[in-house]
Design an enzyme around this catalytic site. Structure first.
Site, PDB file in Angstrom:
ATOM      1  N   SER A 161      75.749 -17.354  54.704  1.00 56.81           N
ATOM      2  CA  SER A 161      75.866 -17.157  52.567  1.00 56.81           C
ATOM      3  C   SER A 161      76.760 -17.995  52.046  1.00 56.81           C
ATOM      4  O   SER A 161      76.356 -17.512  50.977  1.00 56.81           O
ATOM      5  CB  SER A 161      74.383 -16.897  52.600  1.00 56.81           C
ATOM      6  OG  SER A 161      73.429 -16.785  53.118  1.00 56.81           O
ATOM      7  N   LYS A 198      75.861 -14.189  42.393  1.00 55.20           N
ATOM      8  CA  LYS A 198      74.727 -15.323  43.227  1.00 55.20           C
ATOM      9  C   LYS A 198      73.453 -13.989  42.127  1.00 55.20           C
ATOM     10  O   LYS A 198      73.371 -13.144  41.879  1.00 55.20           O
ATOM     11  CB  LYS A 198      75.047 -14.741  44.309  1.00 55.20           C
ATOM     12  CG  LYS A 198      73.903 -15.183  45.021  1.00 55.20           C
ATOM     13  CD  LYS A 198      74.091 -14.590  46.032  1.00 55.20           C
ATOM     14  CE  LYS A 198      73.231 -15.666  47.389  1.00 55.20           C
ATOM     15  NZ  LYS A 198      73.215 -15.288  48.686  1.00 55.20           N
ATOM     16  N   SER A 254      72.682 -19.799  51.661  1.00 63.26           N
ATOM     17  CA  SER A 254      72.078 -19.158  50.147  1.00 63.26           C
ATOM     18  C   SER A 254      73.380 -18.683  49.100  1.00 63.26           C
ATOM     19  O   SER A 254      72.248 -19.200  47.668  1.00 63.26           O
ATOM     20  CB  SER A 254      71.301 -17.750  50.345  1.00 63.26           C
ATOM     21  OG  SER A 254      72.347 -16.406  50.684  1.00 63.26           O
TER      22      SER A 254
END
Length: 560
Positions: free
Chosen positions: A230, A131, A206
């Site tokens: 997330s 990420k 996210s």
């Protein structure tokens, strides 16, 4: 001096495009083609060998082939890199692309295995996606902020150091929403990431870039972060396995974040994968490197083989699962209910016990975590964007203002005094004790002599919704407030025949009515549907093992 954020974005996008090998570009289908999951195999870029490699979704199998030198780290990294670039062209899931660097790392690993006959570590040769908040030395980490373009990391994050020690090959970084505090993925730097099963739908957030990339098999194993769902929401929306560990089980030091310094509800790092073996292997490998020696906040707990063998859960012979049909606030859509029913039936057939879970004060828990976030979020976001004057995103909707947005993560929240924050933190601590007692009392109803072994719950009241419509995240964030470990597992997909809209029920709340009105099986068609298995704090080993039992039962049921 204020820098023009639009110029920074234009330059960053140009530089990103230049990192893509020209012979890896494909002819992309028009936007009217919604399901793009078959394109990587149809586009002609991948050889038969590369398709074989990238379709090997079981991490344990891939590692065996790497460690036996049947497949080299270079060819495996190349195959996944090409498929990742295809995925990026289809759903816009990548941020940092560094092909030469990754292949050089893979070549070093191949040479080491050839000359010594030994692997570097348990993840030897495995490409891993990260990420866009997990720092890699020498690369920018923008986290969706134009203001952070040009900020290059001077060292690797602690987790990256651990992954290198384990023999892994970090090879791409993936898209996120600006601020990270959204359950969808959009920012002004890289734009929006869509769901590969239906590009009209969100990939979640996210860690949405991770979810979409792994969905398309552009990565077999990736790392996301989770402060309110997330990791789990992108896994749910993309048909993946994923783990939200408890605070500090995976080292976070050296990763960038929003609201740094807020440590009442810490964000955690955890894995997403197309296979459950990937989740187990990642956690055991990372913990085996003693991450507490690199991160002072990492928990000093070795991988517990007895816990993984379910020593405190009857050896896994007859477990008692509690199903939470709804959280008392929002009733899930028909596909989610069907997934719960399917799981219940599979577990009963496998000889386990199943009872109902009564949610306790989920509204209060959700309100507490939201209030803690809001205490300083607005100041944090404004301070970060002040350098360039870039807008703070207020909606994930493609049409400005059209999406309701999750009110718990909106960046226009009003702060509070330190004393007011302390009262919320105290209330949340009291709620954690109440929930613990509530769980313990189930010993009277399980029939096993133990309290409920795990909760099986929706991770959202819907499958992946249209962009800008992911308005409710309480099904995941309550377990962040409680710090319970939770593992996502896929169950099915939305089926317009099986998942017809039900007549209106007596609504539990205004949010429940909004959710009911959102549902149309045609809109959600083909979206993956998953659930979460929730265990206790720092019980990652047992949670993974119990998810393996559930997954096996589901697969046996589908094969019957």
């Amino acid at each position: 001096m204020t820098v023009d954020w639009k110029e920074l974005v234009a330059d960053k996008r140009r530089r990103q495009q230049e990192t893509i090998p020209k012979d890896w570009l494909i002819g992309c289908p028009p936007d009217t083609v919604l399901d793009v999951t078959a394109i990587p195999e149809q586009c002609g870029l991948l050889s038969e060998r590369e398709l074989q490699i990238t379709n090997t979704v079981d991490v344990a199998v891939l590692l065996q082939k790497l460690h036996s030198a049947e497949w080299s780290a270079v060819e495996v990294t190349t195959a996944f890199y090409k498929r990742a670039i295809i995925a990026h062209q289809l759903v816009n899931c990548l941020t940092e692309i560094f092909v030469g660097r990754a292949l050089a790392r893979a070549a070093e690993l191949d040479e080491h295995l050839k000359t010594t006959g030994k692997v570097v570590g348990p993840l030897h040769g495995l490409p891993i996606s990260l990420k866009d908040q997990i720092c890699l030395k020498g690369l920018e980490t923008t986290m969706g902020y134009a203001s952070w373009i040009g900020k290059y990391a001077d060292k690797d994050a602690a987790l990256v150091e651990v992954l290198y020690e384990c023999g892994a090959v970090p090879f791409v970084r993936t898209n996120v929403p600006q601020t990270l505090m959204w359950a969808e993925t959009y920012n002004v730097v890289f734009g929006r990431t869509s769901n590969p099963a239906n590009r009209n739908l969100t990939c979640g957030g996210s860690s949405g870039g991770e979810g979409a990339l792994i969905h398309l098999k552009g990565s077999l194993l990736g790392v996301g972060s989770d402060i309110g769902g997330s990791i789990r929401i992108p896994a749910l929306f993309n048909g993946l396995y994923a783990l939200r560990p408890s605070y500090g089980r995976v080292p976070y030091q050296g990763a960038v974040n929003s609201m740094y310094g807020q440590d009442s509800i810490p964000s955690v790092l955890g894995p997403l994968s197309n296979s459950l073996s990937g989740i187990q292997i990642f956690m055991q490998a990372v913990i085996g490197q003693k991450p507490w020696l690199k991160d002072p906040l990492a928990v000093r707990k070795k991988w517990d083989t007895e816990e993984y063998a379910l020593a405190e859960h009857g050896g896994g012979q007859q477990l008692c699962f509690a199903i939470m049909w709804n959280d008392g606030i929002v009733v899930p859509h028909p596909p989610i209910i069907r997934a719960l029913e399917t799981t219940r039936e599979a577990l009963l057939r496998a000889g386990h016990k199943v009872i109902d879970w009564q949610p306790l004060k989920h509204l209060e828990l959700g309100d507490a975590i939201a209030a803690i976030w809001k205490a300083g979020a607005s100041e944090d976001f404004k301070a970060t964007t002040a350098l360039t004057g870039e807008p703070v995103i207020m909606s994930m909707s493609p049409v400005d203002g059209a999406g309701p947005g999750d009110p718990s993560v909106r960046p226009d929240a009003v702060g509070m005094t330190a004393y007011q924050l302390w009262q919320i933190q105290k209330a949340r601590a009291d709620l954690r004790k109440e929930y613990l007692d509530h769980w313990q009392k189930t010993v009277d109803t399980t029939g096993t002599g133990r309290p409920v072994d795990a909760i099986i719950s929706p991770g959202a009241p819907f499958a992946a919704p249209p962009h800008g419509k992911n308005f409710y995240s309480n099904y995941t964030k309550v377990f962040n407030a409680l710090d319970y470990s939770a593992c996502i597992f896929p169950v099915t997909r939305v089926d317009v025949t099986k998942d017809v809209k039900k007549p209106a029920h007596t609504f539990l709340s205004n949010l429940d009515e909004t959710n009911y009105n959102l549902y149309d099986p045609v809109v959600f068609q083909n979206a993956p549907v998953g659930l979460q298995l929730v265990g206790r704090t720092l019980e990652e080993e047992a949670v993974i093992a119990m998810t393996e039992i559930v997954d096996t039962a589901l697969k046996a049921g589908s094969a019957a």
